[in-house]
Design a protein around this motif. Sequence first.
Motif, PDB file in Angstrom:
ATOM      1  N   THR A 142     -60.498   7.217 -62.074  1.00  0.00           N
ATOM      2  CA  THR A 142     -59.863   7.779 -63.264  1.00  0.00           C
ATOM      3  C   THR A 142     -59.748   9.290 -63.177  1.00  0.00           C
ATOM      4  O   THR A 142     -58.947   9.891 -63.877  1.00  0.00           O
ATOM      5  CB  THR A 142     -60.644   7.402 -64.537  1.00  0.00           C
ATOM      6  N   LYS A 143     -60.542   9.912 -62.286  1.00  0.00           N
ATOM      7  CA  LYS A 143     -60.507  11.354 -62.131  1.00  0.00           C
ATOM      8  C   LYS A 143     -60.711  11.694 -60.658  1.00  0.00           C
ATOM      9  O   LYS A 143     -61.519  11.075 -59.982  1.00  0.00           O
ATOM     10  CB  LYS A 143     -61.632  11.971 -62.963  1.00  0.00           C
ATOM     11  N   CYS A 144     -59.967  12.665 -60.159  1.00  0.00           N
ATOM     12  CA  CYS A 144     -60.076  13.071 -58.760  1.00  0.00           C
ATOM     13  C   CYS A 144     -61.394  13.793 -58.526  1.00  0.00           C
ATOM     14  O   CYS A 144     -61.802  14.639 -59.321  1.00  0.00           O
ATOM     15  CB  CYS A 144     -58.913  13.988 -58.400  1.00  0.00           C
ATOM     16  N   CYS A 145     -62.063  13.481 -57.409  1.00  0.00           N
ATOM     17  CA  CYS A 145     -63.350  14.107 -57.100  1.00  0.00           C
ATOM     18  C   CYS A 145     -63.180  15.427 -56.346  1.00  0.00           C
ATOM     19  O   CYS A 145     -64.162  16.084 -56.018  1.00  0.00           O
ATOM     20  CB  CYS A 145     -64.229  13.153 -56.314  1.00  0.00           C
ATOM     21  N   VAL A 146     -61.972  15.832 -56.047  1.00  0.00           N
ATOM     22  CA  VAL A 146     -61.618  17.101 -55.416  1.00  0.00           C
ATOM     23  C   VAL A 146     -62.235  17.267 -54.025  1.00  0.00           C
ATOM     24  O   VAL A 146     -62.549  18.357 -53.590  1.00  0.00           O
ATOM     25  CB  VAL A 146     -61.989  18.315 -56.319  1.00  0.00           C
ATOM     26  N   SER A 147     -62.444  16.148 -53.310  1.00  0.00           N
ATOM     27  CA  SER A 147     -62.953  16.260 -51.947  1.00  0.00           C
ATOM     28  C   SER A 147     -61.817  16.692 -51.023  1.00  0.00           C
ATOM     29  O   SER A 147     -60.660  16.338 -51.237  1.00  0.00           O
ATOM     30  CB  SER A 147     -63.544  14.938 -51.474  1.00  0.00           C
ATOM     31  N   LYS A 148     -62.132  17.445 -50.019  1.00  0.00           N
ATOM     32  CA  LYS A 148     -61.121  17.983 -49.112  1.00  0.00           C
ATOM     33  C   LYS A 148     -60.413  16.876 -48.325  1.00  0.00           C
ATOM     34  O   LYS A 148     -59.216  16.948 -48.088  1.00  0.00           O
ATOM     35  CB  LYS A 148     -61.797  18.970 -48.148  1.00  0.00           C
ATOM     36  N   SER A 149     -61.178  15.833 -47.951  1.00  0.00           N
ATOM     37  CA  SER A 149     -60.602  14.783 -47.117  1.00  0.00           C
ATOM     38  C   SER A 149     -59.883  13.692 -47.922  1.00  0.00           C
ATOM     39  O   SER A 149     -59.283  12.804 -47.349  1.00  0.00           O
ATOM     40  CB  SER A 149     -61.704  14.135 -46.282  1.00  0.00           C
ATOM     41  N   LYS A 150     -59.940  13.729 -49.236  1.00  0.00           N
ATOM     42  CA  LYS A 150     -59.306  12.754 -50.139  1.00  0.00           C
ATOM     43  C   LYS A 150     -59.813  11.335 -49.877  1.00  0.00           C
ATOM     44  O   LYS A 150     -59.465  10.705 -48.893  1.00  0.00           O
ATOM     45  CB  LYS A 150     -57.782  12.767 -50.026  1.00  0.00           C
ATOM     46  N   CYS A 151     -60.651  10.850 -50.756  1.00  0.00           N
ATOM     47  CA  CYS A 151     -61.247   9.523 -50.610  1.00  0.00           C
ATOM     48  C   CYS A 151     -60.173   8.430 -50.701  1.00  0.00           C
ATOM     49  O   CYS A 151     -59.036   8.696 -51.095  1.00  0.00           O
ATOM     50  CB  CYS A 151     -62.315   9.307 -51.678  1.00  0.00           C
ATOM     51  N   GLY A 152     -60.520   7.223 -50.385  1.00  0.00           N
ATOM     52  CA  GLY A 152     -59.573   6.105 -50.343  1.00  0.00           C
ATOM     53  C   GLY A 152     -59.019   5.698 -51.695  1.00  0.00           C
ATOM     54  O   GLY A 152     -57.953   5.114 -51.769  1.00  0.00           O
ATOM     55  N   ARG A 153     -59.742   6.004 -52.775  1.00  0.00           N
ATOM     56  CA  ARG A 153     -59.286   5.622 -54.110  1.00  0.00           C
ATOM     57  C   ARG A 153     -58.797   6.815 -54.927  1.00  0.00           C
ATOM     58  O   ARG A 153     -58.652   6.732 -56.139  1.00  0.00           O
ATOM     59  CB  ARG A 153     -60.440   4.945 -54.862  1.00  0.00           C
ATOM     60  N   CYS A 154     -58.534   7.920 -54.276  1.00  0.00           N
ATOM     61  CA  CYS A 154     -58.111   9.142 -54.964  1.00  0.00           C
ATOM     62  C   CYS A 154     -56.756   8.924 -55.634  1.00  0.00           C
ATOM     63  O   CYS A 154     -55.793   8.486 -54.984  1.00  0.00           O
ATOM     64  CB  CYS A 154     -58.012  10.288 -53.969  1.00  0.00           C
ATOM     65  N   PRO A 155     -56.641   9.219 -56.936  1.00  0.00           N
ATOM     66  CA  PRO A 155     -55.352   9.011 -57.616  1.00  0.00           C
ATOM     67  C   PRO A 155     -54.241   9.889 -57.053  1.00  0.00           C
ATOM     68  O   PRO A 155     -53.088   9.470 -57.015  1.00  0.00           O
ATOM     69  CB  PRO A 155     -55.652   9.347 -59.078  1.00  0.00           C
ATOM     70  N   LEU A 156     -54.578  11.097 -56.584  1.00  0.00           N
ATOM     71  CA  LEU A 156     -53.554  11.971 -55.996  1.00  0.00           C
ATOM     72  C   LEU A 156     -52.992  11.376 -54.714  1.00  0.00           C
ATOM     73  O   LEU A 156     -51.785  11.374 -54.495  1.00  0.00           O
ATOM     74  CB  LEU A 156     -54.147  13.354 -55.699  1.00  0.00           C
ATOM     75  N   ARG A 157     -53.874  10.865 -53.860  1.00  0.00           N
ATOM     76  CA  ARG A 157     -53.446  10.274 -52.597  1.00  0.00           C
ATOM     77  C   ARG A 157     -52.632   9.016 -52.852  1.00  0.00           C
ATOM     78  O   ARG A 157     -51.596   8.779 -52.233  1.00  0.00           O
ATOM     79  CB  ARG A 157     -54.665   9.953 -51.720  1.00  0.00           C
ATOM     80  N   MET A 158     -53.091   8.189 -53.805  1.00  0.00           N
ATOM     81  CA  MET A 158     -52.381   6.948 -54.115  1.00  0.00           C
ATOM     82  C   MET A 158     -51.006   7.225 -54.706  1.00  0.00           C
ATOM     83  O   MET A 158     -50.046   6.505 -54.441  1.00  0.00           O
ATOM     84  CB  MET A 158     -53.216   6.077 -55.056  1.00  0.00           C
ATOM     85  N   LEU A 159     -50.886   8.291 -55.505  1.00  0.00           N
ATOM     86  CA  LEU A 159     -49.592   8.674 -56.068  1.00  0.00           C
ATOM     87  C   LEU A 159     -48.629   9.089 -54.958  1.00  0.00           C
ATOM     88  O   LEU A 159     -47.465   8.684 -54.939  1.00  0.00           O
ATOM     89  CB  LEU A 159     -49.773   9.812 -57.067  1.00  0.00           C
ATOM     90  N   LYS A 160     -49.131   9.860 -54.008  1.00  0.00           N
ATOM     91  CA  LYS A 160     -48.298  10.339 -52.901  1.00  0.00           C
ATOM     92  C   LYS A 160     -47.833   9.191 -52.015  1.00  0.00           C
ATOM     93  O   LYS A 160     -46.689   9.154 -51.574  1.00  0.00           O
ATOM     94  CB  LYS A 160     -49.081  11.359 -52.076  1.00  0.00           C
ATOM     95  N   GLU A 161     -48.735   8.222 -51.762  1.00  0.00           N
ATOM     96  CA  GLU A 161     -48.395   7.078 -50.915  1.00  0.00           C
ATOM     97  C   GLU A 161     -47.566   6.031 -51.642  1.00  0.00           C
ATOM     98  O   GLU A 161     -46.972   5.164 -51.010  1.00  0.00           O
ATOM     99  CB  GLU A 161     -49.670   6.415 -50.399  1.00  0.00           C
ATOM    100  N   GLY A 162     -47.572   6.069 -52.969  1.00  0.00           N
ATOM    101  CA  GLY A 162     -46.827   5.088 -53.744  1.00  0.00           C
ATOM    102  C   GLY A 162     -47.604   3.809 -54.016  1.00  0.00           C
ATOM    103  O   GLY A 162     -47.015   2.796 -54.365  1.00  0.00           O
ATOM    104  N   THR A 163     -48.927   3.847 -53.859  1.00  0.00           N
ATOM    105  CA  THR A 163     -49.751   2.659 -54.088  1.00  0.00           C
ATOM    106  C   THR A 163     -50.407   2.655 -55.465  1.00  0.00           C
ATOM    107  O   THR A 163     -51.187   1.767 -55.776  1.00  0.00           O
ATOM    108  CB  THR A 163     -50.849   2.545 -53.012  1.00  0.00           C
ATOM    109  N   LEU A 164     -50.082   3.621 -56.296  1.00  0.00           N
ATOM    110  CA  LEU A 164     -50.608   3.677 -57.656  1.00  0.00           C
ATOM    111  C   LEU A 164     -49.962   2.559 -58.474  1.00  0.00           C
ATOM    112  O   LEU A 164     -48.750   2.326 -58.358  1.00  0.00           O
ATOM    113  CB  LEU A 164     -50.270   5.042 -58.258  1.00  0.00           C
ATOM    114  N   PRO A 165     -50.733   1.815 -59.297  1.00  0.00           N
ATOM    115  CA  PRO A 165     -50.144   0.725 -60.092  1.00  0.00           C
ATOM    116  C   PRO A 165     -49.034   1.232 -61.011  1.00  0.00           C
ATOM    117  O   PRO A 165     -49.032   2.399 -61.409  1.00  0.00           O
ATOM    118  CB  PRO A 165     -51.326   0.202 -60.918  1.00  0.00           C
ATOM    119  N   ASP A 166     -48.097   0.356 -61.348  1.00  0.00           N
ATOM    120  CA  ASP A 166     -46.982   0.723 -62.228  1.00  0.00           C
ATOM    121  C   ASP A 166     -47.494   1.151 -63.597  1.00  0.00           C
ATOM    122  O   ASP A 166     -48.446   0.570 -64.128  1.00  0.00           O
ATOM    123  CB  ASP A 166     -46.022  -0.459 -62.400  1.00  0.00           C
TER     124      ASP A 166
END
Length: 67
Positions: free
Chosen positions: A17-41
């Motif tokens: 629900t909130k980004c942990c601001v890690s440099k490597s971006k964890c697997g469940r990061c909302p920012l990474r999922m948004l960029k990849e397009g895997t965020l739920p509709d």
Amino acid sequence: MGKDKKKSKGKQKLPKTKCCVSKSKCGRCPLRMLKEGTLPDGFTVKRRVLVTTSGKKVTKKALQKAA
């Protein structure tokens, strides 16, 4: 013999629900999922926090229903 681990192949990982601001971006990061397009509709990210497209905050309960 070893224990059998159950793996769910068809289940999608839910974003945090909130980004942990890690440099490597964890697997469940909302920012990474948004960029990849895997965020739920119906979800987007604003200020590193997962929100609905209408702008309301997301609870873990609502997130599980959506996925």
